[in-house]
Design an enzyme around this catalytic site. Structure first.
Site: not given
Ligand code: NAP
Length: 250
Positions: A14, A35, A61, A153, A157
């Site tokens: 995702s 994932d 996980d 969080y 990070k």
């Molecule tokens: P996202 O679309 O929710 O993607 C996160 C993915 O990680 C999801 O597929 C989720 O699976 C998976 N995940 C969660 N817990 C997990 C686990 N225990 N083991 C394996 N996979 C797991 O969010 P995203 O925005 O792309 O986030 C990606 C990274 O960027 C994250 O580390 C987030 O903290 C960081 N980030 C994002 C933003 C932003 O603006 N989007 C900003 C700062 C940092 P499920 O959907 O099944 O839970």
């Protein structure tokens, strides 16, 4: 184009992780998508295979070390030694400080920080064997700026940023670079989920209008930076925090 390598992308089903998995494949790498949601991991891998590269989609996980180790064995057997690791699996959290339960604190640290540690420890032996490796940890711009109601969080990070710097020093002599990208405001299911819960004030478009480059970030923006960091030519870049945030944090 890079030489063909085997990459593992956690959270690759995702958002940012998915864009990174697709980009690394289009750069010429074979990719294992890990994932929590195995269906999305498999869908991502199927798409990569249809585009002509080898890929594997696995339910992993990142809080389960035994499962990580077993999945890395599967990657080694089916694709070859992994020498690129991108840790993008992540869990956000919005809770006033005094309302954070021990359970919630521990879960966020387990996924974001300990998960990154465990995946690195599981894959680094292959990188050492190949005398070449690239690790990119996805942290967060919130760890640069701080963010109210996100102490758990942000702490997780910030831990990823410190971890990245220390590991880079240790692995540099072995041909392995370790960098972190702290994304800021990227349009993914995580961001839109926060918006839906009313946690982003006036919403994504309002924040985009206040962002120096006047748009919300795209997962592909992070994937482009990651694509560069994992190339051979990025071998002199290690221990760095490479912000990709439209100028929101400088
Ligand atoms: P996202 O679309 O929710 O993607 C996160 C993915 O990680 C999801 O597929 C989720 O699976 C998976 N995940 C969660 N817990 C997990 C686990 N225990 N083991 C394996 N996979 C797991 O969010 P995203 O925005 O792309 O986030 C990606 C990274 O960027 C994250 O580390 C987030 O903290 C960081 N980030 C994002 C933003 C932003 O603006 N989007 C900003 C700062 C940092 P499920 O959907 O099944 O839970």
């Amino acid at each position: 184009m890079t030489d063909t390598r085997v990459a593992i992308v956690t959270g690759g089903g995702s958002g940012i992780g998915l864009a990174i998995a697709e980009r690394l494949a289009s750069d010429g790498n074979d990719v294992a998508v890990f994932d929590l949601d195995g269906a999305t991991a498999k869908a991502a891998a199927d798409k990569i295979v249809a585009s002509g590269r080898s890929a594997l989609g696995l339910t992993v996980d990142v809080t389960d070390r035994a499962r990580i180790d077993a999945a890395v064995v599967e990657v080694r057997e089916q694709l070859g030694r992994p020498t690129i690791l991108v840790n993008s699996a992540g869990l956000d959290g919005f809770d006033p400080f005094l309302k954070i339960t021990a359970e919630k604190w521990n879960r966020i640290i387990a996924v974001n920080l300990t998960g990154t540690f465990d995946c690195c420890q599981a894959v680094v032996p292959d990188m050492i064997a190949e005398q070449w490796g690239r690790i990119v940890n996805i942290s967060s711009s919130s760890a640069q700026s701080g963010q109210p109601i996100m102490t758990h969080y942000v702490a997780s990070k910030a831990g990823v940023i410190g971890f990245t710097k220390a590991l880079a020093l240790e692995l540099g002599p072995k041909g392995i670079t370790v960098n972190t990208i702290p994304p800021g405001f990227i349009d993914t299911p995580m961001l839109r989920g926060s918006e839906k819960k009313g946690l982003l004030g006036e919403g994504v478009e309002h924040h985009a209008s206040l962002t120096p480059v006047r748009r919300v970030g795209r997962p592909e923006d992070i994937a482009a930076a990651c694509s560069f960091l994992v190339r051979d030519e990025a071998s002199y870049i290690t221990g760095q925090v490479i912000g990709v945030n439209g100028g929101r944090n400088t």
